[in-house]
Design a protein around this motif. Structure first.
Motif, mmCIF file in Angstrom:
data_model
loop_
_atom_site.group_PDB
_atom_site.id
_atom_site.type_symbol
_atom_site.label_atom_id
_atom_site.label_comp_id
_atom_site.label_asym_id
_atom_site.label_seq_id
_atom_site.Cartn_x
_atom_site.Cartn_y
_atom_site.Cartn_z
ATOM 1 N N LEU A 20 0.929 -1.202 0.021
ATOM 2 C CA LEU A 20 -0.014 -0.158 -0.018
ATOM 3 C C LEU A 20 0.806 1.165 -0.069
ATOM 4 C CD1 LEU A 20 -2.955 -1.128 2.422
ATOM 5 C CD2 LEU A 20 -3.066 -0.701 -0.002
ATOM 6 N N MET A 21 1.862 1.327 0.748
ATOM 7 C CA MET A 21 2.850 2.351 0.692
ATOM 8 C C MET A 21 3.514 2.651 -0.525
ATOM 9 S SD MET A 21 3.049 4.016 3.537
ATOM 10 C CE MET A 21 4.731 4.818 3.510
ATOM 11 N N VAL A 22 3.880 1.451 -1.328
ATOM 12 C CA VAL A 22 4.476 1.713 -2.635
ATOM 13 C C VAL A 22 3.266 2.316 -3.620
ATOM 14 C CG1 VAL A 22 5.315 0.199 -4.594
ATOM 15 C CG2 VAL A 22 6.052 -0.254 -2.253
ATOM 16 N N MET A 23 2.151 1.696 -3.312
ATOM 17 C CA MET A 23 0.954 2.279 -4.179
ATOM 18 C C MET A 23 0.745 3.767 -4.174
ATOM 19 S SD MET A 23 -1.482 -0.991 -4.114
ATOM 20 C CE MET A 23 -2.745 -0.652 -5.010
ATOM 21 N N GLN A 75 15.735 11.673 8.765
ATOM 22 C CA GLN A 75 15.843 13.048 8.438
ATOM 23 C C GLN A 75 16.011 13.243 6.920
ATOM 24 O OE1 GLN A 75 19.229 14.686 10.525
ATOM 25 N NE2 GLN A 75 19.174 16.560 9.447
ATOM 26 N N MET A 76 16.774 12.284 6.529
ATOM 27 C CA MET A 76 16.939 12.487 4.844
ATOM 28 C C MET A 76 15.655 12.552 4.057
ATOM 29 S SD MET A 76 20.466 10.536 3.821
ATOM 30 C CE MET A 76 19.843 9.043 4.739
ATOM 31 N N LEU A 77 14.678 11.742 4.670
ATOM 32 C CA LEU A 77 13.281 11.627 3.913
ATOM 33 C C LEU A 77 12.584 12.804 4.183
ATOM 34 C CD1 LEU A 77 12.466 7.665 4.122
ATOM 35 C CD2 LEU A 77 12.772 9.052 2.071
ATOM 36 N N GLY A 78 12.728 13.277 5.318
ATOM 37 C CA GLY A 78 11.832 14.257 5.973
ATOM 38 C C GLY A 78 12.220 15.644 5.044
ATOM 39 N N GLU A 79 13.572 15.719 4.647
ATOM 40 C CA GLU A 79 14.171 16.932 3.827
ATOM 41 C C GLU A 79 13.686 16.612 2.553
ATOM 42 O OE1 GLU A 79 18.600 16.900 4.648
ATOM 43 O OE2 GLU A 79 18.041 17.770 6.709
ATOM 44 N N LEU A 80 13.748 15.364 1.894
ATOM 45 C CA LEU A 80 13.282 15.188 0.623
ATOM 46 C C LEU A 80 11.841 15.618 0.384
ATOM 47 C CD1 LEU A 80 13.987 13.846 -2.249
ATOM 48 C CD2 LEU A 80 12.430 11.921 -1.579
ATOM 49 N N ILE A 110 13.102 7.654 -4.945
ATOM 50 C CA ILE A 110 12.588 7.098 -3.835
ATOM 51 C C ILE A 110 11.325 6.075 -3.736
ATOM 52 C CG2 ILE A 110 11.410 7.805 -1.469
ATOM 53 C CD1 ILE A 110 14.533 8.991 -1.886
ATOM 54 N N VAL A 111 10.736 6.345 -5.050
ATOM 55 C CA VAL A 111 9.776 5.482 -5.035
ATOM 56 C C VAL A 111 10.378 4.107 -5.720
ATOM 57 C CG1 VAL A 111 7.853 5.058 -7.192
ATOM 58 C CG2 VAL A 111 8.174 7.361 -5.787
ATOM 59 N N GLU A 112 11.470 4.148 -6.659
ATOM 60 C CA GLU A 112 12.029 3.028 -7.039
ATOM 61 C C GLU A 112 12.837 2.267 -6.118
ATOM 62 O OE1 GLU A 112 14.797 4.425 -9.911
ATOM 63 O OE2 GLU A 112 13.113 5.298 -11.325
ATOM 64 N N GLY A 113 13.244 2.952 -5.095
ATOM 65 C CA GLY A 113 13.944 2.319 -3.905
ATOM 66 C C GLY A 113 12.825 1.608 -2.904
ATOM 67 N N PHE A 114 11.702 2.363 -2.850
ATOM 68 C CA PHE A 114 10.636 1.526 -1.985
ATOM 69 C C PHE A 114 10.118 0.385 -2.783
ATOM 70 C CE2 PHE A 114 10.914 4.903 0.876
ATOM 71 C CZ PHE A 114 10.113 4.467 2.028
ATOM 72 N N GLN A 115 9.916 0.387 -4.144
ATOM 73 C CA GLN A 115 9.616 -0.806 -4.664
ATOM 74 C C GLN A 115 10.362 -1.981 -4.894
ATOM 75 O OE1 GLN A 115 9.338 1.359 -8.701
ATOM 76 N NE2 GLN A 115 7.082 1.711 -8.810
ATOM 77 N N SER A 120 11.795 -7.193 -2.785
ATOM 78 C CA SER A 120 12.565 -7.813 -2.086
ATOM 79 C C SER A 120 12.168 -8.730 -0.778
ATOM 80 C CB SER A 120 14.159 -7.358 -1.667
ATOM 81 O OG SER A 120 13.751 -6.553 -0.450
ATOM 82 N N LEU A 121 11.060 -7.990 -0.146
ATOM 83 C CA LEU A 121 10.365 -8.703 1.195
ATOM 84 C C LEU A 121 9.537 -9.807 0.722
ATOM 85 C CD1 LEU A 121 9.296 -5.658 3.097
ATOM 86 C CD2 LEU A 121 11.040 -7.282 3.619
ATOM 87 N N ALA A 122 8.793 -9.608 -0.565
ATOM 88 C CA ALA A 122 8.151 -10.887 -0.973
ATOM 89 C C ALA A 122 8.796 -11.816 -1.576
ATOM 90 C CB ALA A 122 7.202 -9.982 -2.282
ATOM 91 N N VAL A 123 10.238 -11.672 -1.878
ATOM 92 C CA VAL A 123 10.880 -12.588 -2.265
ATOM 93 C C VAL A 123 11.679 -13.642 -1.141
ATOM 94 C CG1 VAL A 123 12.840 -13.647 -3.738
ATOM 95 C CG2 VAL A 123 11.073 -11.957 -4.483
ATOM 96 N N SER A 124 11.786 -12.858 -0.091
ATOM 97 C CA SER A 124 12.432 -13.269 0.947
ATOM 98 C C SER A 124 11.973 -14.555 1.513
ATOM 99 C CB SER A 124 12.920 -12.330 2.028
ATOM 100 O OG SER A 124 13.264 -11.209 1.595
#
Length: 125
Positions: A20-23, A75-80, A110-115, A120-124
């Protein structure tokens, strides 16, 4: 309701919280890209609702940050998110496609990183 909407709704209702977050990320980026294209086509009235949706999503994502989980990352995400929100506000105020494209370029990785992370969670095991 057409089949595409029914599928999308079912996907949302059964998705994990991570998916849902990725969506949400994907929707914000999609709205930014579509709004920028409309600005570039000289259609700011059509672009503004999309820009508002993207801005609302970015604001919501920023509000969900947990600084205690990882202070540096938070902090980095907040600034972004702040940078993206400022660019979106400028785009809305001045009908500025360039500012919107800046927000898009900053947000896309950031979107690509979360995707990738969620995939990777789904494959683990």
């Amino acid at each position: 309701m057409n089949a595409t909407r029914a599928y999308a709704r079912a996907s949302q209702e059964t998705a994990s919280k991570e998916r849902l977050m990725v969506m949400l990320f994907e929707a914000a980026l999609r709205h930014m890209r579509h709004a920028a294209a409309l600005f570039e086509q000289g259609k700011p009235v059509e672009a503004l609702p999309l820009l508002t949706k993207a801005s609302d999503i970015v604001t919501e994502l920023a509000s969900t940050l947990d600084a205690n989980a990882n202070q540096d990352l938070g902090q980095m995400l907040g600034e972004l998110y702040l940078f993206v929100a400022q660019r979106l506000a400028r785009a809305a105020a001045f009908r500025d496609a360039f500012a919107l494209r800046e927000a898009e370029r900053a947000f896309a990785p950031i979107v690509e990183g979360f995707q990738l992370a969620v995939a990777s969670l789904a494959v683990s095991p």
